[in-house]
Scaffold this motif. Sequence first.
Motif, mmCIF file in Angstrom:
data_model
loop_
_atom_site.group_PDB
_atom_site.id
_atom_site.type_symbol
_atom_site.label_atom_id
_atom_site.label_comp_id
_atom_site.label_asym_id
_atom_site.label_seq_id
_atom_site.Cartn_x
_atom_site.Cartn_y
_atom_site.Cartn_z
ATOM 1 N N LEU A 184 34.303 -64.679 51.736
ATOM 2 C CA LEU A 184 34.032 -64.731 50.299
ATOM 3 C C LEU A 184 32.710 -64.041 50.032
ATOM 4 C CD1 LEU A 184 34.683 -65.784 47.462
ATOM 5 C CD2 LEU A 184 33.507 -67.894 48.040
ATOM 6 N N GLY A 237 29.947 -62.530 47.007
ATOM 7 C CA GLY A 237 29.514 -62.768 45.626
ATOM 8 C C GLY A 237 30.146 -61.771 44.671
ATOM 9 N N ARG A 238 30.635 -62.291 43.545
ATOM 10 C CA ARG A 238 31.340 -61.430 42.591
ATOM 11 C C ARG A 238 30.409 -60.882 41.511
ATOM 12 N NH1 ARG A 238 34.825 -62.159 46.323
ATOM 13 N NH2 ARG A 238 36.908 -62.920 45.845
ATOM 14 N N THR A 297 28.841 -65.083 50.511
ATOM 15 C CA THR A 297 28.509 -66.379 49.912
ATOM 16 C C THR A 297 28.121 -67.414 50.969
ATOM 17 O OG1 THR A 297 30.039 -65.861 48.145
ATOM 18 C CG2 THR A 297 29.383 -68.155 48.342
ATOM 19 N N ASN A 334 24.938 -68.074 42.274
ATOM 20 C CA ASN A 334 26.220 -67.395 42.371
ATOM 21 C C ASN A 334 26.754 -67.125 40.980
ATOM 22 O OD1 ASN A 334 27.027 -69.036 45.408
ATOM 23 N ND2 ASN A 334 26.937 -66.843 45.116
ATOM 24 N N THR A 372 32.485 -66.250 41.437
ATOM 25 C CA THR A 372 32.339 -66.709 42.819
ATOM 26 C C THR A 372 32.627 -68.198 42.908
ATOM 27 O OG1 THR A 372 30.497 -65.155 42.892
ATOM 28 C CG2 THR A 372 30.825 -66.539 44.828
ATOM 29 N N ASN A 430 36.171 -69.133 42.847
ATOM 30 C CA ASN A 430 36.855 -68.858 44.111
ATOM 31 C C ASN A 430 36.689 -69.989 45.129
ATOM 32 O OD1 ASN A 430 38.206 -66.144 44.635
ATOM 33 N ND2 ASN A 430 36.435 -65.564 43.403
ATOM 34 N N LYS A 463 39.759 -59.903 42.923
ATOM 35 C CA LYS A 463 38.646 -59.629 42.004
ATOM 36 C C LYS A 463 39.227 -59.408 40.616
ATOM 37 C CE LYS A 463 34.512 -58.390 40.625
ATOM 38 N NZ LYS A 463 34.719 -59.204 39.399
#
Lengths: 620, 235
Positions: free
Chosen positions: A187, A189-190, A197, A344, A348, A351, A375
Motif C-alpha cells: 500500500l 500513499g495516494r 504506508t 496520510n 490511503t 484503502n 487508484k
Amino acid sequence: MEATSRLAVPEDLAGLRERLKDRLDEKKPRLVVCGDTGCTVRDSRELAAAIEKILSEQGLSDRVELKVTGCLGFCEKGPLMLVFPGAILYQKVQPSDAGEIVEKTVLKNELVERLLYTDPESGLPVACAYDIPFYKLQNRALLETCWYINPLDIYDYIARGGYAALAKVLGGMTPEAVIAEMKEARLRGRGGAGFATGLKWEFCRSSPGEEKYILCNADEGDPGAFMDRSLLEGNPHAVLEGMIIAAYAVGAKEGVIYIRIEYPTAVLKLEEAVRQARELGLLGKDIFGSGFDFDVIISKGAGAFVCGEETALIRGAEGKVGEPRQKPPFPADVGFRGKPTVINNVETFVNVPLVINQGAALYHSTGTESSGGTKIFCLVGKVKNTGLVEVPFGTTLRQIIFGIGGGIKDGKKFKAVQTGGPSGGCLPEAMLDLKVDFSDLAQAGSIMGSGGMIVMDEDTCVVDVARYFLQFLKSESCGKCFSCRVGIDRLLEILDRIIAGNGSVEDLALLEELAVTVKDTTMCGLGQTSANPVLSTLRYFRDEYLAHVRDKRCPAGVCRSLFRYRIDEDLCAGCGACAEQCPAGAIKETDEGCYRIDHGLCTVCGACAETCALDAITKD
Amino acid sequence: MVQMTLNGLRVEVEEGMTILEAARFYGINIPTLCYHEGLSPYGACRLCLVEIGPSGQSKLVSSCTHRVEEGLVVRTHSERVVKRRKMLIELYLATCPQSRVIQDLASKYHVTRVRFTPRYEDCILCGLCVRMCAEQMQGKAIGFAHRGSNRKVATPFDVKSEECRLCGGCMYICPACQSRCQGPQEEEPLCNACLNLDQPCLNYFDDNMCFMDPCVACELGAGREAKAKSRDGRL
C-alpha cells in the motif's frame, strides 16, 4: 434507526450486523439518487424529493427504499439514479421523470428506455450499470460501497461490513502485524508522492515518545480533482475506520482531519460520522474493549493548495500560517505539536480497511509489483465520459482515456493528458501506453499526484495550458522560497511573451533553464513540481513552442495574438449575422455584398466564427 | 561528533550543526542572503544550496536549515550547485538591482548577464527584518502577510504598530536597503565592476574561501579606481 448502544466488544459488531441483515436484502426495491455536487447542481435533490413524495402518496414508503448517496461516478451523465434490484442506471434524470420511474420500473419491472445509457458503438441501450463500458472496465474496490450506503447512516456502513476490519485488528492483531500487513500489501500513499504506508507507520511507531498523532490530509486542492471529496461525502466512515486502524498501529491517541472549508458538505458528513462513531464507542475510550483510546477532531483550513504538503498541513492544523518547512526532521519524528505524526491522504485511509479485510496477499494481487490495489482518478476535460474512475495500478492511460473515458469528445483528436493536477505534466499520444504507476509517470516527466487527469484535444494550445497551470501555482505558492515565488512569476513572464507573439528561440532556452532551476532549488513539493507543466510540454511539444516563437503561429488557434479571423468571401452569403454579433464593430459589408473584418478593430473574440452558420469564418 | 564528507574531504563536525555552519567552520564560504548568525535559519533565499547524497540520487537542499548527519556527503560548489546559484543571483539582480549586496554577489559569483526585465522591487522577502524584530528586538511588530506573489512584509492590518519602537533594526539588517556603491556602472541593472579588480587576496585564497564581505579591494578604494579607469576607457 436502531437503538443506540455502545459496541463493547468485537462480537457486538457481528451481532449488530446480524440485526441489520435485512438492509442487504437484494430483492427489496431500492432507488438510489446521486447526491454529489455534480448531480446536485442538476437538480438531483429535487428528484429525490419528487420520488419521496410519490412513494408516500402511493403508500410505498415502507416497501421501497430511497437513498441519497455520494458520487455514483459517471458525472458526465448526471443526474444519475440507480434502481435495484438489477442495478439499472438511469442517466440525466429530471424530477419530472420520478413518476414514470416509480410506476414502470418499481411497480411493473419495466425499463424507462429513454433514460438508459446508449452504447455509442452499437447504438443499443444498456440497462445494468455493470454492463456499461464506463463501469465495466473499472475495478471499483473503494467506490463500489458508495453506491449502497447512505453516508449519513453508520448502520448502512456496518451492514455492508463496515468496521469489521477494526474489530479484526483490535480483536487480536498486534500493531506490528498491522504494519506488516500494510507493507506486504504494498500500500502506497495516494496523496501524490507514493511513499510506502507501512514504512511510514513503522517510522512513526518506532519514533520515541508517548504522544503521537494521526493526520488525515483532506485538503484536496487540484483544479478538476474530486476523489477525496467524493470519498468523504460518499463513505466518511471508511476514512474514520482507516484512521483508527492507523492510530492503533502507530500508537496514537488523537487524530486530526484537516479539511478545506470549501468542502462544506464533506465537513457536515464527516462531523455526523464522527458523532455516530462516538455514539457507538468506535471513537473514544476503550474501543471494542481493547483498552485502546482514540478520538479525532476536524480542523478546517481555508483551502490553500500548499497545505496539501505535509509540513504545511501540520502548521495549518496547528493554527499557524500554512508554510512548508524543510525535511528532515520528517513528520514521523517531529510533526503535529512537535510530536511524531503520520499523515496520510483520505484515499490511503479508505484503502486500509480493505487491506485488513481482504488480507495483504489478495489486496496485492491487483495492481503492480511495487504498488498494490487500485487508484481513483478524476477523468475530466475533453473526454466523452467524465467522472470518477477507479482502476488498478498498472492500467495504461489509453485504457483509461479511450476505454473507460470513451475517447475524445466531438470526434476531435487526442492531444495530451495532464496527470497529477497543476504540478503534473502533459503527456502526448506516444505516451498513452504508459502504465499508471508512481515511478513510470515520474520517469515520463509527470507525477501521479492525487489523481487528477485532464484530457486535452487538438484545439488545446500547450503553451496556453502551461501558462494556465503556472498562474494557478503562482497564486497558490506560499511565497516563502525566492526561487518558487519569483521563478514561477518569471516563467509566466516568458510564457506571456511567447503567447503575445514576442518570443524568441532564446526564450525557450531561458524558459527551460529557469524551469529546471525552480524544480531543483525550491524546498517543498509544490515548488519542486511547479515547473512540470513547462518542462513536460517543452519535452513533448517543442514543435508547438517553436511554431509560436519562430513562425509566430499558434497551431491550435488559441493564442489570440498569433492568428486572425478571416471571412471566406466565396462561402459568405452576406447574411450579416457576424456583423451583428461583433462587439467591436469590426465587421463591415463590402461592395460585393459580403463582409470583411477590419483587423485594426477586431479583438479576436471569436463571436463571429461561432455565429456563422456557413462556417465561412476561419482562423488564419 | 559526526563524520561527514565535505567536498570530498572526510571531516568531523559537531552534532546539531547545520551544513552551512560546518562548511564555514572548515573555511568554505557559501553565499547567503536570508541567513544571519544571530537569527534563526529561514531557508528562503535558496542561495546557500548544497548538493547532498551520492551522485545520481543527489538533491539540493538549503544548507542553513539542513543539519549534519552521520555519513552525509555534501558538495558545496558542484557544477549543478554553481549553475543553479548563478541563475538565482540573476533572478535577484532582475528583482532588486538597486541593492549593493546583490550586486556584490553578482560580481563574486561571476554573473555577467541579466536576461529578465529589471523590476526594481524594494523587498526580496528574505525575512531578516521579521526575525530581527522578533528575535533580537523582542518587538514582533512586523510579519508576513498574504500568499504567493502577493506576499509582503507588513504590520498587522497595515496600520502603525503599537509594538514598533522605531529601533531601526529592520532597516539595519535589510540587504535590499543597502544602496549601491558609486561604481562605474551605477545606473545599470548589472554593475560587475568588481569583476575587473585585481583582488589582493586571490594569490592566497581560493574564490570560494573569501570571507570579506564586501570585498576588501572595493572597500580600500579600488572601486573608485575602477570607476576612474572606466572613464578613461581603459577598463
